[in-house]
Design a protein around this motif. Structure first.
Motif, PDB file in Angstrom:
ATOM      1  N   ALA A 131     -26.666 -28.073 -13.625  1.00 30.43           N
ATOM      2  CA  ALA A 131     -27.937 -27.435 -13.967  1.00 30.43           C
ATOM      3  C   ALA A 131     -28.176 -27.457 -15.470  1.00 30.43           C
ATOM      4  CB  ALA A 131     -27.954 -26.003 -13.447  1.00 30.43           C
ATOM      5  N   ASP A 132     -27.113 -27.239 -16.247  1.00 32.57           N
ATOM      6  CA  ASP A 132     -27.264 -27.243 -17.705  1.00 32.57           C
ATOM      7  C   ASP A 132     -27.756 -28.599 -18.208  1.00 32.57           C
ATOM      8  OD1 ASP A 132     -26.418 -24.642 -17.766  1.00 32.57           O
ATOM      9  OD2 ASP A 132     -24.346 -25.112 -18.313  1.00 32.57           O
ATOM     10  N   ILE A 133     -27.221 -29.664 -17.634  1.00 33.53           N
ATOM     11  CA  ILE A 133     -27.632 -31.006 -18.053  1.00 33.53           C
ATOM     12  C   ILE A 133     -29.000 -31.359 -17.479  1.00 33.53           C
ATOM     13  CG2 ILE A 133     -27.013 -33.457 -17.945  1.00 33.53           C
ATOM     14  CD1 ILE A 133     -24.088 -32.591 -17.896  1.00 33.53           C
ATOM     15  N   ALA A 134     -29.297 -30.836 -16.282  1.00 33.94           N
ATOM     16  CA  ALA A 134     -30.611 -31.085 -15.682  1.00 33.94           C
ATOM     17  C   ALA A 134     -31.736 -30.498 -16.526  1.00 33.94           C
ATOM     18  CB  ALA A 134     -30.662 -30.501 -14.276  1.00 33.94           C
ATOM     19  N   VAL A 135     -31.424 -29.457 -17.305  1.00 33.92           N
ATOM     20  CA  VAL A 135     -32.431 -28.882 -18.203  1.00 33.92           C
ATOM     21  C   VAL A 135     -32.929 -29.943 -19.177  1.00 33.92           C
ATOM     22  CG1 VAL A 135     -32.761 -27.218 -20.076  1.00 33.92           C
ATOM     23  CG2 VAL A 135     -31.576 -26.532 -17.988  1.00 33.92           C
ATOM     24  N   TRP A 136     -32.081 -30.882 -19.518  1.00 34.67           N
ATOM     25  CA  TRP A 136     -32.472 -31.998 -20.374  1.00 34.67           C
ATOM     26  C   TRP A 136     -33.058 -33.152 -19.559  1.00 34.67           C
ATOM     27  CZ3 TRP A 136     -32.306 -32.075 -25.674  1.00 34.67           C
ATOM     28  CH2 TRP A 136     -31.606 -31.028 -26.281  1.00 34.67           C
ATOM     29  N   ALA A 137     -32.437 -33.459 -18.439  1.00 37.71           N
ATOM     30  CA  ALA A 137     -32.823 -34.648 -17.676  1.00 37.71           C
ATOM     31  C   ALA A 137     -34.188 -34.515 -17.007  1.00 37.71           C
ATOM     32  CB  ALA A 137     -31.750 -34.949 -16.625  1.00 37.71           C
ATOM     33  N   VAL A 138     -34.479 -33.351 -16.425  1.00 36.89           N
ATOM     34  CA  VAL A 138     -35.715 -33.189 -15.658  1.00 36.89           C
ATOM     35  C   VAL A 138     -36.970 -33.344 -16.522  1.00 36.89           C
ATOM     36  CG1 VAL A 138     -37.086 -31.590 -14.274  1.00 36.89           C
ATOM     37  CG2 VAL A 138     -34.642 -31.845 -13.829  1.00 36.89           C
ATOM     38  N   PRO A 139     -37.098 -32.641 -17.657  1.00 35.75           N
ATOM     39  CA  PRO A 139     -38.303 -32.844 -18.472  1.00 35.75           C
ATOM     40  C   PRO A 139     -38.467 -34.289 -18.949  1.00 35.75           C
ATOM     41  CG  PRO A 139     -37.126 -30.877 -19.175  1.00 35.75           C
ATOM     42  CD  PRO A 139     -36.231 -31.606 -18.232  1.00 35.75           C
ATOM     43  N   PHE A 140     -37.346 -34.900 -19.376  1.00 36.24           N
ATOM     44  CA  PHE A 140     -37.417 -36.301 -19.789  1.00 36.24           C
ATOM     45  C   PHE A 140     -37.870 -37.170 -18.617  1.00 36.24           C
ATOM     46  CE2 PHE A 140     -35.287 -34.956 -23.535  1.00 36.24           C
ATOM     47  CZ  PHE A 140     -35.355 -35.981 -24.464  1.00 36.24           C
ATOM     48  N   GLY A 141     -37.352 -36.876 -17.415  1.00 33.12           N
ATOM     49  CA  GLY A 141     -37.711 -37.658 -16.245  1.00 33.12           C
ATOM     50  C   GLY A 141     -39.183 -37.531 -15.881  1.00 33.12           C
ATOM     51  N   LEU A 142     -39.717 -36.328 -15.973  1.00 29.88           N
ATOM     52  CA  LEU A 142     -41.137 -36.135 -15.668  1.00 29.88           C
ATOM     53  C   LEU A 142     -42.023 -36.892 -16.657  1.00 29.88           C
ATOM     54  CD1 LEU A 142     -41.193 -32.325 -14.784  1.00 29.88           C
ATOM     55  CD2 LEU A 142     -41.428 -34.260 -13.207  1.00 29.88           C
ATOM     56  N   VAL A 143     -41.663 -36.811 -17.926  1.00 29.79           N
ATOM     57  CA  VAL A 143     -42.431 -37.537 -18.939  1.00 29.79           C
ATOM     58  C   VAL A 143     -42.321 -39.042 -18.714  1.00 29.79           C
ATOM     59  CG1 VAL A 143     -42.626 -38.055 -21.398  1.00 29.79           C
ATOM     60  CG2 VAL A 143     -42.238 -35.703 -20.656  1.00 29.79           C
ATOM     61  N   GLY A 144     -41.108 -39.517 -18.442  1.00 30.40           N
ATOM     62  CA  GLY A 144     -40.914 -40.946 -18.208  1.00 30.40           C
ATOM     63  C   GLY A 144     -41.651 -41.435 -16.983  1.00 30.40           C
ATOM     64  N   GLY A 145     -41.604 -40.642 -15.907  1.00 27.24           N
ATOM     65  CA  GLY A 145     -42.311 -41.030 -14.692  1.00 27.24           C
ATOM     66  C   GLY A 145     -43.808 -41.110 -14.894  1.00 27.24           C
ATOM     67  N   ARG A 146     -44.344 -40.156 -15.643  1.00 32.84           N
ATOM     68  CA  ARG A 146     -45.785 -40.166 -15.890  1.00 32.84           C
ATOM     69  C   ARG A 146     -46.181 -41.314 -16.814  1.00 32.84           C
ATOM     70  NH1 ARG A 146     -50.158 -38.813 -13.084  1.00 32.84           N
ATOM     71  NH2 ARG A 146     -51.932 -38.276 -14.434  1.00 32.84           N
ATOM     72  N   LEU A 147     -45.372 -41.562 -17.834  1.00 37.01           N
ATOM     73  CA  LEU A 147     -45.665 -42.659 -18.752  1.00 37.01           C
ATOM     74  C   LEU A 147     -45.690 -43.998 -18.021  1.00 37.01           C
ATOM     75  CD1 LEU A 147     -43.630 -41.792 -21.988  1.00 37.01           C
ATOM     76  CD2 LEU A 147     -46.117 -41.944 -21.753  1.00 37.01           C
ATOM     77  N   TYR A 148     -44.706 -44.220 -17.143  1.00 36.93           N
ATOM     78  CA  TYR A 148     -44.664 -45.485 -16.407  1.00 36.93           C
ATOM     79  C   TYR A 148     -45.924 -45.648 -15.559  1.00 36.93           C
ATOM     80  CZ  TYR A 148     -43.077 -49.224 -13.344  1.00 36.93           C
ATOM     81  OH  TYR A 148     -42.970 -50.408 -12.659  1.00 36.93           O
ATOM     82  N   HIS A 149     -46.318 -44.572 -14.893  1.00 39.41           N
ATOM     83  CA  HIS A 149     -47.507 -44.640 -14.039  1.00 39.41           C
ATOM     84  C   HIS A 149     -48.768 -44.925 -14.860  1.00 39.41           C
ATOM     85  CE1 HIS A 149     -50.616 -43.567 -11.160  1.00 39.41           C
ATOM     86  NE2 HIS A 149     -51.066 -42.658 -12.015  1.00 39.41           N
ATOM     87  N   VAL A 150     -48.925 -44.204 -15.966  1.00 39.50           N
ATOM     88  CA  VAL A 150     -50.135 -44.370 -16.784  1.00 39.50           C
ATOM     89  C   VAL A 150     -50.178 -45.760 -17.403  1.00 39.50           C
ATOM     90  CG1 VAL A 150     -51.327 -43.564 -18.861  1.00 39.50           C
ATOM     91  CG2 VAL A 150     -50.377 -41.904 -17.237  1.00 39.50           C
ATOM     92  N   ILE A 151     -49.035 -46.261 -17.856  1.00 40.20           N
ATOM     93  CA  ILE A 151     -49.002 -47.585 -18.490  1.00 40.20           C
ATOM     94  C   ILE A 151     -49.290 -48.697 -17.480  1.00 40.20           C
ATOM     95  CG2 ILE A 151     -47.490 -49.266 -19.617  1.00 40.20           C
ATOM     96  CD1 ILE A 151     -46.127 -46.916 -21.025  1.00 40.20           C
ATOM     97  N   THR A 152     -48.685 -48.598 -16.300  1.00 41.61           N
ATOM     98  CA  THR A 152     -48.856 -49.664 -15.305  1.00 41.61           C
ATOM     99  C   THR A 152     -50.191 -49.557 -14.556  1.00 41.61           C
ATOM    100  OG1 THR A 152     -47.609 -48.341 -13.690  1.00 41.61           O
ATOM    101  CG2 THR A 152     -46.388 -49.981 -14.978  1.00 41.61           C
ATOM    102  N   ASP A 153     -50.803 -48.382 -14.578  1.00 46.66           N
ATOM    103  CA  ASP A 153     -52.107 -48.196 -13.937  1.00 46.66           C
ATOM    104  C   ASP A 153     -53.115 -47.659 -14.950  1.00 46.66           C
ATOM    105  OD1 ASP A 153     -51.514 -48.934 -11.178  1.00 46.66           O
ATOM    106  OD2 ASP A 153     -50.265 -47.149 -11.120  1.00 46.66           O
TER     107      ASP A 153
END
Length: 331
Positions: free
Chosen positions: A54-76
């Motif tokens: 959970a402690d590491i997920a505090v870092w991974a989850v926000p980065f993942g949400l930003v990365g997922g959204r960036l990929y979607h916006v860039i490719t579409d």
């Protein structure tokens, strides 16, 4: 007339007073919770501390949400930056649009930062979390059902998904590709769990197996979708991405197995030190208990009861002495 089909919800939002509860966001939140909870169980089984995931997920989850959204916006990008479109919609993540490729890539950066701060090897943490991520994807895909998006080609199969008329969609029954991918992700999670137990996967190979297995399914599921997408040599961009990532994952498994065979013996040094400290304290308490018991036994031997035994022995010998003295006097 359709005899059977999967209905779509009339709305993807439930208003709880002034708070709108969006189905897409709700599925993402549940998926994250399941991934962290299941990853924590696997991490503890590997010898790590509870709560580290959970402690590491505090870092991974926000980065993942930003990365997922960036990929979607860039490719579409045409959905947000073409004529007549509002670029502000690019920030409305609750309306759908997260690319798993960007989520995993940037999420890994966040996880690396968290692992580095805790002195934990990222591959070991990724191995523990891999099946949980697949379960999270299986749950998250139902968010597309709430938004009536990411469906496949028209079909009249009994499990067809009924789509209502709306922006950028035509009413009808289509292949429920969101359901296909959800079921596939469950299968991927079970495969990784089995393979990890059977072959003792380590050094990131369980995570790589998850990636390779997911890409296999994503390639054929992506081929069935009818939403707009960029094409390269006749194939959708995400199909090419799945193929390339699959090759990279398999290559990593092969090379890693030769260079670093087996599994990590220690995944969290702090957990080992804590265990050794606890074992040492327990051994000390046991030794002290044994010493106290021995001292108690010695005290019992030299206590009042022992003094009474000595006096009784003296009294028992006393008549004998007096008898001897009397006999000598009479003689």
């Amino acid at each position: 007339m359709d005899l059977a089909y999967i209905p779509s919800p009339s709305t993807g939002v439930i208003d709880l007073g002034p708070i709108p509860l969006r189905g897409y966001a709700f599925c993402i939140i549940i998926g994250v919770f399941v991934a962290v909870w299941f990853g924590n169980k696997r991490w503890i089984a590997r010898g790590g501390r509870s709560g580290t995931v959970a402690d590491i997920a505090v870092w991974a989850v926000p980065f993942g949400l930003v990365g997922g959204r960036l990929y979607h916006v860039i490719t579409d990008y045409q959905l947000y930056f073409s004529d007549g479109e509002n670029w502000v919609d690019a920030f409305k993540i609750w309306q759908g649009g997260l690319g798993i490729w960007g989520a995993i890539a940037l999420g890994a950066v966040g996880a690396w930062i968290g692992c580095r701060r805790r002195g934990i090897p990222l591959p070991a943490w990724a191995d523990a979390l891999a099946p949980g991520i697949a379960f999270a994807q299986a749950i998250g895909r139902w968010g597309n059902w709430f938004n009536q998006e990411l469906y496949g080609k028209p079909t009249d199969l009994p499990w067809a998904l009924k789509i209502s008329e709306g922006p950028n969609r035509v009413a009808g029954t289509y292949h429920p590709t969101f359901l296909y991918e959800s079921l596939w992700c469950v299968g991927v999670a079970l495969l990784v769990i089995w393979a990890d137990r059977r072959f003792k996967l380590g050094h990131g190979r369980a995570f790589a197996l998850y990636v390779a297995a997911y890409c296999t399914g994503r390639a054929w599921i992506e081929y069935m979708r009818v939403d707009e997408a960029h094409h390269i040599l006749g194939l959708r961009l995400n199909v090419w991405t799945a193929v390339i990532v699959f090759v990279l994952a398999v290559t990593y498994i092969v090379i890693s197995a030769k260079v670093r065979p087996g599994r990590e013996e220690v995944v969290e040094p702090g957990a080992v030190e804590a265990t050794e400290t606890a074992d040492g304290a327990e051994a000390t308490e046991t030794a002290e208990g044994a010493e106290d018991a021995a001292e108690g036994a010695e005290d019992a031997d030299s206590g009042p009861a022992a003094d009474g035994d000595v006096r009784r022995d003296d009294e028992a010998r006393a008549p004998g002495k007096n008898g001897t003295a009397e006999a000598a006097k009479n003689g």
